[in-house]
Design an enzyme around this catalytic site. Structure first.
Site, PDB file in Angstrom:
ATOM      1  N   THR A 163       0.828  -1.208   0.000  1.00 34.62           N
ATOM      2  CA  THR A 163       0.000   0.000   0.000  1.00 34.62           C
ATOM      3  C   THR A 163       0.863   1.258   0.000  1.00 34.62           C
ATOM      4  OG1 THR A 163      -1.584  -1.233   1.297  1.00 34.62           O
ATOM      5  CG2 THR A 163      -1.866   1.140   1.263  1.00 34.62           C
ATOM      6  N   LYS A 203       4.482   3.222  18.586  1.00 38.99           N
ATOM      7  CA  LYS A 203       4.502   4.630  18.171  1.00 38.99           C
ATOM      8  C   LYS A 203       4.805   5.566  19.340  1.00 38.99           C
ATOM      9  CE  LYS A 203       1.312   3.697  14.341  1.00 38.99           C
ATOM     10  NZ  LYS A 203      -0.116   3.615  13.991  1.00 38.99           N
TER      11      LYS A 203
HETATM   12  N1  HSE Z   1      -2.645  -0.168  11.754  1.00 41.97           N
HETATM   13  C1  HSE Z   1      -2.381   1.216  12.017  1.00 41.97           C
HETATM   14  C2  HSE Z   1      -3.659   1.904  12.457  1.00 41.97           C
HETATM   15  C3  HSE Z   1      -1.861   1.970  10.832  1.00 41.97           C
HETATM   16  O1  HSE Z   1      -4.732   1.300  12.496  1.00 41.97           O
HETATM   17  O2  HSE Z   1      -3.573   3.071  12.795  1.00 41.97           O
HETATM   18  C4  HSE Z   1      -0.417   1.749  10.570  1.00 41.97           C
HETATM   19  O3  HSE Z   1       0.385   2.279  11.595  1.00 41.97           O
END
Ligand code: HSE
Length: 434
Positions: free
Chosen positions: A12, A202
């Site tokens: 993606t 994150k």
């Molecule tokens: N899977 C993550 C989300 C996006 O749902 O925010 C990629 O970091």
């Protein structure tokens, strides 16, 4: 002068990057000077969302890194290996790297930053947190003068989509997740999102940048939304709160040797409805940075997807390309663009942290129960902000308590005593509250 880009991965995000690079019209003129020279894919015969000349494709990612025509390596494979090894290989070859890989950076960021500093190359990671939202460079540069008190964010779109629908429709977690999977908003294996691991990766990265020291990723207390019940979302709403999966990094103080004490965590959280993050709905992300002297700064936008994430990846490529052009290929590193540690940080033991809490108890409905619950909290110095009885039927009641900010250890001790009361059937839910 044209700058050669090598792309590791054409999923993606990779396809989004290829699309921008092949359509430079109307963008910054530097985009037109970037040329995609090699692309590593898993299967060259698969149909592609972007048209690329066959000779660009290879199934050998090392060949992309090693290709002398590739000046900048873009890693968008995801996962830990081979991504980590490929990033280190590029650095060893003196090639700057752009990556969207939060899992690798959260775990191996220090190793990668040290290798990059030793070799004098950039590793830029804007796309690793918050998709299209600029948050990495603002933390590294624009907010650099501040003492950061707290970084809190909704940094997982999948869980925010599920929570938004639970709140607006009163729907059960499992039903919304199943529909999100049908619509392609949630992965077939949603564990990293719904159990909070993605958000923990994150916030680990954001905390490292905000506080200038490495964070032990595996030590971040992490609770996802998979056990959240629709009735708690409903009761929270009746009490004036919205439930969000919050990732928080907070500065608590300093040890005598100067080590910074941090509280870094991920958990479902009750936010007052007028909190800046409470209005963030659906797959959007938002990060609130609180610093001195800047005050509160909020970053909001699309946290995932091809367009937003490739916007961040290409911005990093442009940063590197711009520096190369300004300073020459061997130009000096810009110290503010380069990630680096300048402090020691440690996570404070969770029992020593202070929080407000929401508790739902299932009890018998009889005289004196609320009094006995209050006594258990009082004995542990846990101050109650509000206590409300909700459902009452057949001699059973649900009691919801919101505490003031109290020590986690005292709160746990009070809960243990409450669970032992004969009138309390179960401590049905505990959630943090802002
Ligand atoms: N899977 C993550 C989300 C996006 O749902 O925010 C990629 O970091």
């Amino acid at each position: 002068m044209t700058i050669g880009v090598g792309l590791l991965g054409l999923g993606t995000v990779g396809a989004g990057v290829a699309d921008i690079l092949s359509n430079p019209s109307g963008r910054h003129p530097l985009v037109g000077q970037l040329e995609l020279r090699r692309v590593a894919v898993r299967d060259v015969s698969r149909p592609r969302p972007v048209a690329l000349a066959d000779h660009l494709l290879t199934t050998d990612p090392e060949a992309v890194v090693d290709d002398p025509a590739v000046d900048i390596v873009v890693e968008v494979i995801g996962g830990l290996e081979p991504a980590r090894s490929l990033i280190l290989r590029a650095i060893a070859a003196g090639k700057p790297v752009v990556t969207a890989n939060k899992a690798v950076i959260a775990r191996y960021g220090q190793e990668i930053a040290a290798a990059a500093a030793a070799r004098g190359v950039y590793v830029l990671i804007e796309a690793a947190v918050g998709g299209g939202i600029p948050i990495i460079e603002p933390l590294k540069q624009s907010l650099g003068a501040n003492r950061i008190q707290r970084v809190s964010g909704i940094i997982n779109g999948t869980t925010n989509y599920i929570l938004s629908r639970m709140a607006s429709e009163g729907a059960a977690y499992g039903d919304v997740l199943a529909e999100a999977q049908r619509l392609g908003y949630a992965e077939a294996d949603p564990a990293a999102d719904v159990e909070g691991g993605d958000a923990a990766d994150k916030i680990s990265i954001l905390a490292t940048l905000a506080y200038g020291g490495s964070i032990e990723r595996s030590a971040i207390p992490t609770e996802g939304i998979s056990r959240l019940e629709a009735r708690d979302v409903d009761y929270a709403a009746q009490l004036g709160f919205v439930v969000k999966l919050l990732a928080v990094a907070e500065h608590l103080g300093s040890d005598p040797d100067g080590t910074e004490q941090l509280d870094v965590r991920v958990h479902p959280t009750l936010l007052p409805k007028d909190h800046p993050l409470a209005g963030v709905h659906g797959v959007n992300n938002a990060i609130l940075v609180e610093g001195e002297p800047v005050g509160q700064v909020m970053f909001y936008g699309p946290g995932a997807g091809a367009g937003p994430t490739s916007s961040a990846v290409v911005a990093d490529i442009l940063n590197i390309a711009g520096i190369r052009q300004a300073a020459g290929a061997n130009g000096a590193l810009d110290p503010l663009l380069a990630a680096g540690s300048w402090r020691q940080c440690r996570l404070v033991e969770s029992g020593l942290t202070q929080h407000r809490n929401y508790v739902r108890l299932e009890t018998t409905d009889e005289a004196g129960v609320i009094g006995r619950i209050g006594t258990c909290f009082g004995r542990e110095q846990v101050s109650i902000q509000s206590i409300v009885q909700f459902e009452t039927s057949g001699g059973a009641a649900e009691i919801v308590v919101i505490t003031h900010e109290v020590s986690e250890a005292s709160f746990r001790a009070a809960l243990a005593a409450i669970a032992d009361l004969p009138e309390v059937q179960t401590v049905a839910a505990t959630l943090r509250t802002l």
